[in-house]
Write an enzyme that holds these catalytic residues in place. Sequence first.
Site, PDB file in Angstrom:
ATOM      1  N   CYS A 137      15.913  31.827  67.553  1.00 18.95           N
ATOM      2  CA  CYS A 137      14.970  30.711  67.703  1.00 18.95           C
ATOM      3  C   CYS A 137      15.719  29.383  67.757  1.00 18.95           C
ATOM      4  O   CYS A 137      16.082  28.828  66.717  1.00 18.95           O
ATOM      5  CB  CYS A 137      13.970  30.717  66.555  1.00 18.95           C
ATOM      6  SG  CYS A 137      12.794  29.357  66.628  1.00 18.95           S
ATOM      7  N   CYS A 140      13.957  26.488  66.029  1.00 21.24           N
ATOM      8  CA  CYS A 140      14.029  26.515  64.547  1.00 21.24           C
ATOM      9  C   CYS A 140      15.410  26.097  64.060  1.00 21.24           C
ATOM     10  O   CYS A 140      15.541  25.350  63.101  1.00 21.24           O
ATOM     11  CB  CYS A 140      13.769  27.914  64.001  1.00 21.24           C
ATOM     12  SG  CYS A 140      12.438  28.823  64.743  1.00 21.24           S
ATOM     13  N   ASP A 141      16.439  26.613  64.694  1.00 19.64           N
ATOM     14  CA  ASP A 141      17.782  26.523  64.108  1.00 19.64           C
ATOM     15  C   ASP A 141      18.763  25.643  64.886  1.00 19.64           C
ATOM     16  O   ASP A 141      19.867  25.389  64.412  1.00 19.64           O
ATOM     17  CB  ASP A 141      18.385  27.936  63.989  1.00 19.64           C
ATOM     18  CG  ASP A 141      17.573  28.806  63.037  1.00 19.64           C
ATOM     19  OD1 ASP A 141      17.013  28.245  62.083  1.00 19.64           O
ATOM     20  OD2 ASP A 141      17.488  30.012  63.252  1.00 19.64           O
TER      21      ASP A 141
END
Length: 313
Positions: A137, A140-141
């Site tokens: 992701c 997300c990261d």
Amino acid sequence: MSKIEKTKCLIIGSGPAGYTAAIYTSRANLSPVLYEGIQPGGQLTTTSDIENFPGYPEGINGTAMMNDFRKQAVRFSADIRPGIATACDLSQKPYKVTIDGEKIIETDALIICTGATAKYLGLPDETKYNGLGVSACAVCDGFFYRKKVVAVVGGGDSACEEALYLAGLASKVFLIVRKNYLRASQIMQDRVLNHPKIEVLFNTNTLGLFGEGGVEGAHLVKFQGENNEEKFDIAIDGFFLAIGHKPNSEVFKHFLKLDEQGYIKTIPGTTKTNISGVFAAGDVADPNYQQAITAAGRGCMAAIEAERYLNNL
Ligand code: NDP
């Protein structure tokens, strides 16, 4: 199969959509029963810190956030249980869902929030470095890789989108594509191929990762199995998988309309499926956004729609 239990509102799945549906339905006195599924807390429990969910200005660990969601649902008396939906019969009311192959729950309203599972290559190193440089992701990261070098695996629209997103943060992005072409739409291909920070490695597969305590590089192979096969390493700090997601809709596929990728189809603007009283929210019904905040929003919608449905019965 002996045990049969009756409930008004059954929720399957425990990511942001499932827990939000549980908070709303319990506050509406529907006494929901929620089964948490294979991975209590859902995909967010496998990511590192969540920094894009409103309300957490300092960010929050994914597991901690899901524990908070759960606590909030329990506070309003949602009945949250371990267990996996293994079969269902949605052909007549009340709907029946089999849990762990041994217990049947009959329900008037069903909210499906079973999520989606990111596909991985299946390399042992992906497990070894999970949370230590391996992610599925970018949104997300990606923030953790500012000014660092990352690689994205895949040649579809997701991979191009992730590579472009990461290129806005990282100093360099390798896109590892197993074929000699990108499968992505032309516009995405053009953007990727013309981006100065993105280097596309065509005909390339990943053999493994290496690094002390975290990803420091990847072992790659070009033209695998051909006469001109060539093995080489690249130095990277992050390794992102973007080879597709698989919606967890298998159990419901004989009754609900799915799109060609297996996502549950909902009536646009709602969480209603093709069966009245059956609702789908979160990633299992969302091929487009797949964010915690959108899943939570859809979980709320499903709860309100379920409440209205039950009131009209
Ligand atoms: P896709 O199935 O389109 O692409 C998956 C990519 O991963 C392909 O390039 C595939 O390679 C590669 N791949 C699969 N398995 C492996 C493997 N084991 N090793 C190496 N590479 C692998 O998935 P996406 O998630 O990209 O897209 C899904 C759908 O969502 C598509 O219809 C896409 O158009 C859509 N989408 C649209 C977006 C947009 O419009 N903005 C954004 C994101 C997705 P190969 O080509 O060799 O099979």
